[in-house]
Design a protein around this motif. Structure first.
Motif, PDB file in Angstrom:
ATOM      1  N   ARG A   1     -21.302 -47.419  39.809  1.00  0.00           N
ATOM      2  CA  ARG A   1     -21.065 -46.733  38.540  1.00  0.00           C
ATOM      3  C   ARG A   1     -19.581 -46.440  38.328  1.00  0.00           C
ATOM      4  O   ARG A   1     -19.058 -46.559  37.209  1.00  0.00           O
ATOM      5  N   GLU A   2     -18.880 -46.061  39.397  1.00  0.00           N
ATOM      6  CA  GLU A   2     -17.449 -45.797  39.273  1.00  0.00           C
ATOM      7  C   GLU A   2     -16.674 -47.069  38.953  1.00  0.00           C
ATOM      8  O   GLU A   2     -15.748 -47.060  38.129  1.00  0.00           O
TER       9      GLU A   2
ATOM     10  N   GLU B   1     -17.780 -49.705  37.354  1.00  0.00           N
ATOM     11  CA  GLU B   1     -18.046 -50.023  35.945  1.00  0.00           C
ATOM     12  C   GLU B   1     -17.236 -49.107  35.026  1.00  0.00           C
ATOM     13  O   GLU B   1     -16.707 -49.539  34.001  1.00  0.00           O
ATOM     14  N   ARG B   2     -17.108 -47.854  35.403  1.00  0.00           N
ATOM     15  CA  ARG B   2     -16.405 -46.883  34.569  1.00  0.00           C
ATOM     16  C   ARG B   2     -14.934 -47.240  34.395  1.00  0.00           C
ATOM     17  O   ARG B   2     -14.354 -47.030  33.314  1.00  0.00           O
ATOM     18  N   ILE B   3     -14.306 -47.781  35.444  1.00  0.00           N
ATOM     19  CA  ILE B   3     -12.867 -48.051  35.381  1.00  0.00           C
ATOM     20  C   ILE B   3     -12.555 -49.489  34.985  1.00  0.00           C
ATOM     21  O   ILE B   3     -11.408 -49.917  35.068  1.00  0.00           O
TER      22      ILE B   3
ATOM     23  N   ARG C   1     -11.674 -42.695  44.786  1.00  0.00           N
ATOM     24  CA  ARG C   1     -11.525 -43.100  43.386  1.00  0.00           C
ATOM     25  C   ARG C   1     -10.106 -43.606  43.107  1.00  0.00           C
ATOM     26  O   ARG C   1      -9.914 -44.585  42.374  1.00  0.00           O
TER      27      ARG C   1
END
Length: 362
Positions: free
Chosen positions: A255-256, A258-260, A201
């Motif tokens: 998904r990660e 898109e989240r950041i 991440r």
């Protein structure tokens, strides 16, 4: 003779490192998933170092909540130094460089460059985990107006710059250099890099920092959802223990991103990022169990003549099987690339604007 002398010179160093065993190379086992923090873990498999044959055993656990697979217990920084030693640099540097410069790698690099070109025409591109810079040299033939720089931990990245495969070399970790490189690049690529990192991440966030708004991140990593991983277990090459620490399912990665603040523009398990070596490597790793170990500086002493002769005999007997297996890898590759059997996946994501930029544009 030169290799024999190099091994002998390195043997005392490895003897000191191994004097107290390999236990200190590992952190305490985790009880929660490093991706989602769930405690619903299950043991996936055990493996050993099939490539360098360094001592030690390694375990992979799987999170039943999110599907993340990770090395548990994980290597310490000292452990990573030990197991990476003499692979990309030093004793194994030349062999590794030849592997990346091979015809199969070059063809795959071209496909990867074309995949990005379908979405953008970057002016500056940073290849993270570039090693000897062979991707950059190949991609330059597809994107002649693009300047390629490379980043890596080892001395290979500096050699890549000296030999003209990259324009600039950055030696270190992306997470530590990101602020100095902030907003400098139109494209960042990570080819089989993310699985080597301690905190995936953090690497994704650092890549976003390095990219300009609207820039693209290109990622290729092993596909942990491939059925071949279960079929071949510890002898599946993409598990590549002990170097691969994390295996992120494609859904988790998207998904990660898109989240950041990224928009995923392409995500495929099937495709030409598949590397057709599964059967051949599994066959070789199976045959190698019957072979005395090849001379290496982490062995206490040089193998004797009988051991060397036995190793050669077994290797020659196994060679036809390995060649047949590799032939099947190549024969089946067009089919595998169209299915979930593919041993790698590719994601391309576009960086969104900063909030400050959004406010200025309103």
């Amino acid at each position: 003779m030169a290799r024999t002398a190099d091994i002998a010179e390195r043997r005392p160093h490895y003897a000191r490192l191994l004097a107290e065993g390999t236990g200190r190379f590992f952190q305490p086992p985790r009880t929660t998933c490093p991706w989602c923090t769930s405690d619903r873990l299950r043991h996936r498999l055990r493996s050993r170092d099939h490539v360098q044959n360094k001592p030690g055993g390694f375990a992979l656990d799987e999170c039943r909540a999110c599907g993340h697979i990770f090395q548990n217990p994980r290597l310490t920084s000292e452990g990573l130094d030990f197991y990476y030693g003499d692979f990309y640099d030093g004793l194994g540097g030349e062999t590794t460089a030849k592997m990346f410069a091979g015809r199969g790698s070059t063809k795959r690099f071209r496909h990867s460059a074309r995949a990005l070109r379908a979405h953008a025409s970057p002016r500056r591109w940073l290849d993270v985990g570039t090693s000897h810079g062979h991707f950059c040299a190949t991609a330059k033939e597809e994107l002649r107006d693009t300047e390629f720089d490379g980043l890596d931990m080892g001395e290979s990245v500096e050699l890549a710059a000296k030999e003209g495969r990259i324009a600039a070399a950055y030696r270190g970790q992306l997470t530590e250099l990101a602020q100095a490189l902030a907003g400098r690049y139109d494209t960042v690529s990570m080819f089989h890099y993310l699985e080597h990192t301690l905190m995936p991440r953090g690497e994704l966030a650092a890549a976003r920092t390095v990219l300009r708004p609207g820039g693209h991140l290109l990622i290729e990593v092993p596909n942990p959802e491939s059925p071949l991983g279960r079929l071949f277990r510890g002898r599946w090459m993409p598990w590549f223990q002990p170097q691969h620490l994390h295996f992120v399912p494609i859904g988790n990665l998207c998904r990660e991103l898109e989240r950041i603040g990224f928009t995923v523009v392409s995500a495929h398990r099937s495709g030409n990022q598949h590397i057709p070596v599964d059967l051949a490597c599994a066959t070789w790793f199976w045959a190698a169990r019957a072979m005395p170990k090849e001379d290496a500086p982490w062995l206490a002493r040089r193998p004797g003549r009988v051991a060397v002769a036995v190793r050669w005999a077994v290797a020659l007997a196994a060679l036809p099987l390995v060649l047949v297996a590799y032939g099947l890898d190549l024969l089946l590759a067009p089919v595998v690339r169209r299915t979930s059997l593919s041993n790698a996946y590719r994601v391309i994501a576009r960086r969104g604007p900063d909030h400050a930029s959004e406010r200025r544009g309103n």
